[in-house]
Structures are given as C-alpha cells and as structure tokens.
Design a protein around this motif. Structure first.
Motif, PDB file in Angstrom:
ATOM      1  N   PRO A   1      57.529  60.289  74.032  1.00 35.43           N
ATOM      2  CA  PRO A   1      57.153  60.708  72.672  1.00 35.43           C
ATOM      3  C   PRO A   1      58.342  61.199  71.850  1.00 35.43           C
ATOM      4  CG  PRO A   1      56.468  62.334  74.286  1.00 35.43           C
ATOM      5  CD  PRO A   1      56.981  61.162  75.057  1.00 35.43           C
ATOM      6  N   GLY A   2      58.194  61.144  70.529  1.00 34.84           N
ATOM      7  CA  GLY A   2      59.183  61.685  69.606  1.00 34.84           C
ATOM      8  C   GLY A   2      60.184  60.690  69.067  1.00 34.84           C
ATOM      9  N   LYS A   3      59.999  59.420  69.313  1.00 36.40           N
ATOM     10  CA  LYS A   3      60.971  58.410  68.892  1.00 36.40           C
ATOM     11  C   LYS A   3      61.096  58.353  67.368  1.00 36.40           C
ATOM     12  CE  LYS A   3      62.304  53.637  69.685  1.00 36.40           C
ATOM     13  NZ  LYS A   3      61.950  52.396  70.364  1.00 36.40           N
ATOM     14  N   LYS A   4      59.984  58.532  66.670  1.00 36.96           N
ATOM     15  CA  LYS A   4      59.983  58.434  65.213  1.00 36.96           C
ATOM     16  C   LYS A   4      60.798  59.551  64.562  1.00 36.96           C
ATOM     17  CE  LYS A   4      56.819  58.382  61.280  1.00 36.96           C
ATOM     18  NZ  LYS A   4      55.424  58.480  60.864  1.00 36.96           N
ATOM     19  N   TYR A   5      60.661  60.763  65.070  1.00 39.79           N
ATOM     20  CA  TYR A   5      61.298  61.914  64.429  1.00 39.79           C
ATOM     21  C   TYR A   5      62.666  62.260  65.004  1.00 39.79           C
ATOM     22  CZ  TYR A   5      56.696  62.562  62.450  1.00 39.79           C
ATOM     23  OH  TYR A   5      55.527  62.364  61.785  1.00 39.79           O
ATOM     24  N   LEU A   6      62.843  62.091  66.311  1.00 41.47           N
ATOM     25  CA  LEU A   6      64.080  62.534  66.949  1.00 41.47           C
ATOM     26  C   LEU A   6      65.005  61.395  67.365  1.00 41.47           C
ATOM     27  CD1 LEU A   6      62.575  65.317  69.205  1.00 41.47           C
ATOM     28  CD2 LEU A   6      63.752  65.608  67.029  1.00 41.47           C
ATOM     29  N   GLY A   7      64.489  60.189  67.448  1.00 43.67           N
ATOM     30  CA  GLY A   7      65.310  59.048  67.838  1.00 43.67           C
ATOM     31  C   GLY A   7      65.818  59.197  69.264  1.00 43.67           C
ATOM     32  N   GLU A   8      67.110  58.998  69.450  1.00 38.54           N
ATOM     33  CA  GLU A   8      67.693  59.099  70.786  1.00 38.54           C
ATOM     34  C   GLU A   8      67.722  60.534  71.299  1.00 38.54           C
ATOM     35  OE1 GLU A   8      71.472  57.226  70.934  1.00 38.54           O
ATOM     36  OE2 GLU A   8      70.672  55.287  70.317  1.00 38.54           O
ATOM     37  N   TYR A   9      67.594  61.496  70.409  1.00 37.39           N
ATOM     38  CA  TYR A   9      67.644  62.901  70.811  1.00 37.39           C
ATOM     39  C   TYR A   9      66.324  63.399  71.379  1.00 37.39           C
ATOM     40  CZ  TYR A   9      71.979  62.767  68.254  1.00 37.39           C
ATOM     41  OH  TYR A   9      73.231  62.444  67.832  1.00 37.39           O
ATOM     42  N   ARG A  10      65.333  62.550  71.510  1.00 39.62           N
ATOM     43  CA  ARG A  10      64.028  62.968  72.012  1.00 39.62           C
ATOM     44  C   ARG A  10      64.066  63.351  73.483  1.00 39.62           C
ATOM     45  NH1 ARG A  10      63.522  57.185  71.513  1.00 39.62           N
ATOM     46  NH2 ARG A  10      62.883  56.232  73.464  1.00 39.62           N
ATOM     47  N   PHE A  11      65.117  62.996  74.192  1.00 38.71           N
ATOM     48  CA  PHE A  11      65.254  63.361  75.599  1.00 38.71           C
ATOM     49  C   PHE A  11      65.942  64.709  75.777  1.00 38.71           C
ATOM     50  CE2 PHE A  11      65.391  58.709  75.326  1.00 38.71           C
ATOM     51  CZ  PHE A  11      64.236  58.418  76.031  1.00 38.71           C
ATOM     52  N   LEU A  12      66.468  65.273  74.713  1.00 43.12           N
ATOM     53  CA  LEU A  12      67.210  66.524  74.794  1.00 43.12           C
ATOM     54  C   LEU A  12      66.395  67.666  75.399  1.00 43.12           C
ATOM     55  CD1 LEU A  12      70.040  67.461  74.148  1.00 43.12           C
ATOM     56  CD2 LEU A  12      69.250  68.176  71.909  1.00 43.12           C
ATOM     57  N   PRO A  13      65.126  67.886  75.023  1.00 42.56           N
ATOM     58  CA  PRO A  13      64.361  68.964  75.678  1.00 42.56           C
ATOM     59  C   PRO A  13      64.223  68.773  77.189  1.00 42.56           C
ATOM     60  CG  PRO A  13      63.248  68.256  73.691  1.00 42.56           C
ATOM     61  CD  PRO A  13      64.371  67.296  73.924  1.00 42.56           C
ATOM     62  N   LEU A  14      64.106  67.551  77.640  1.00 42.09           N
ATOM     63  CA  LEU A  14      64.022  67.281  79.068  1.00 42.09           C
ATOM     64  C   LEU A  14      65.301  67.729  79.774  1.00 42.09           C
ATOM     65  CD1 LEU A  14      62.644  65.898  81.535  1.00 42.09           C
ATOM     66  CD2 LEU A  14      63.852  63.835  80.830  1.00 42.09           C
ATOM     67  N   PHE A  15      66.450  67.374  79.201  1.00 45.18           N
ATOM     68  CA  PHE A  15      67.718  67.753  79.813  1.00 45.18           C
ATOM     69  C   PHE A  15      67.933  69.263  79.739  1.00 45.18           C
ATOM     70  CE2 PHE A  15      68.801  63.265  78.593  1.00 45.18           C
ATOM     71  CZ  PHE A  15      68.680  62.786  79.884  1.00 45.18           C
ATOM     72  N   PHE A  16      67.468  69.894  78.678  1.00 49.63           N
ATOM     73  CA  PHE A  16      67.558  71.342  78.567  1.00 49.63           C
ATOM     74  C   PHE A  16      66.753  72.005  79.692  1.00 49.63           C
ATOM     75  CE2 PHE A  16      65.933  75.399  77.025  1.00 49.63           C
ATOM     76  CZ  PHE A  16      67.125  76.033  76.735  1.00 49.63           C
ATOM     77  N   LEU A  17      65.547  71.526  79.932  1.00 53.01           N
ATOM     78  CA  LEU A  17      64.710  72.087  80.993  1.00 53.01           C
ATOM     79  C   LEU A  17      65.303  71.822  82.380  1.00 53.01           C
ATOM     80  CD1 LEU A  17      61.147  71.266  79.654  1.00 53.01           C
ATOM     81  CD2 LEU A  17      62.277  73.497  79.747  1.00 53.01           C
ATOM     82  N   LEU A  18      65.865  70.644  82.583  1.00 51.61           N
ATOM     83  CA  LEU A  18      66.511  70.352  83.863  1.00 51.61           C
ATOM     84  C   LEU A  18      67.715  71.264  84.098  1.00 51.61           C
ATOM     85  CD1 LEU A  18      66.384  66.452  83.933  1.00 51.61           C
ATOM     86  CD2 LEU A  18      65.127  68.030  85.385  1.00 51.61           C
ATOM     87  N   GLY A  19      68.501  71.510  83.068  1.00 48.63           N
ATOM     88  CA  GLY A  19      69.647  72.409  83.191  1.00 48.63           C
ATOM     89  C   GLY A  19      69.216  73.841  83.458  1.00 48.63           C
ATOM     90  N   ALA A  20      68.159  74.290  82.777  1.00 46.96           N
ATOM     91  CA  ALA A  20      67.655  75.642  82.999  1.00 46.96           C
ATOM     92  C   ALA A  20      67.115  75.801  84.411  1.00 46.96           C
ATOM     93  CB  ALA A  20      66.575  75.971  81.973  1.00 46.96           C
ATOM     94  N   SER A  21      66.422  74.790  84.920  1.00 43.86           N
ATOM     95  CA  SER A  21      65.895  74.886  86.282  1.00 43.86           C
ATOM     96  C   SER A  21      67.020  74.858  87.319  1.00 43.86           C
ATOM     97  CB  SER A  21      64.885  73.777  86.550  1.00 43.86           C
ATOM     98  OG  SER A  21      65.496  72.523  86.446  1.00 43.86           O
ATOM     99  N   LEU A  22      68.080  74.100  87.058  1.00 41.42           N
ATOM    100  CA  LEU A  22      69.236  74.098  87.955  1.00 41.42           C
ATOM    101  C   LEU A  22      69.881  75.475  87.978  1.00 41.42           C
ATOM    102  CD1 LEU A  22      71.287  72.619  89.769  1.00 41.42           C
ATOM    103  CD2 LEU A  22      72.532  72.057  87.674  1.00 41.42           C
ATOM    104  N   GLU A  23      70.069  76.075  86.809  1.00 42.25           N
ATOM    105  CA  GLU A  23      70.668  77.403  86.717  1.00 42.25           C
ATOM    106  C   GLU A  23      69.794  78.440  87.431  1.00 42.25           C
ATOM    107  OE1 GLU A  23      73.783  79.870  85.589  1.00 42.25           O
ATOM    108  OE2 GLU A  23      73.612  77.708  85.277  1.00 42.25           O
TER     109      GLU A  23
END
Length: 71
Positions: A17-39
């Motif tokens: 989801p989010g392709k219309k509004y965020l484009g390629e940046y729609r994966f950014l929340p996923l990577f943020f959550l993965l980084g937070a869980s790693l930390e």
C-alpha cells in the motif's frame, strides 16, 4: 536479456500500500520498524551474561586505556 527479478516479487511489491502517495518511499516505515526491532534486540537480548552494548562498552574502555598508556 537477463531477467534480474521475479514476476512474483514484482507483483508482491506492487501490492504494497501507499504507492499513489509515497511512491518508492512507501517501504520506509517497514525499514524503520525493522531497524527499531534490531536495536531493541541488541539492547535487551542477552547471550549468557553479555549483549551487544556491554561488549561495545568494554571494548571502548579498553581502547581508551590503551590510548592513555601509549600517550
């Protein structure tokens, strides 16, 4: 021509989801959550009596002492 991706992967990425509004940046929340869980895991998970940060602090203290001795 060499195919560098699979059609299944392409379909899966297009359904994200989010392709219309965020484009390629729609994966950014996923990577943020993965980084937070790693930390979180680096801070809280222990193997025996040690975790990542206790090892890091011990190494930093050793480097400071070695630097002071050589100065």
């Amino acid at each position: 021509m060499i195919k560098l991706y699979s059609s299944t992967l392409k379909k899966l990425l297009n359904k994200w989801p989010g392709k219309k509004y965020l484009g390629e940046y729609r994966f950014l929340p996923l990577f943020f959550l993965l980084g937070a869980s790693l930390e979180f895991s680096m801070i809280n998970w222990r193997v025996g009596q040690t975790n990542f940060y206790s090892t890091y602090k011990r190494r930093q203290a050793k480097n400071i002492v070695e630097h002071e001795l050589h100065s």
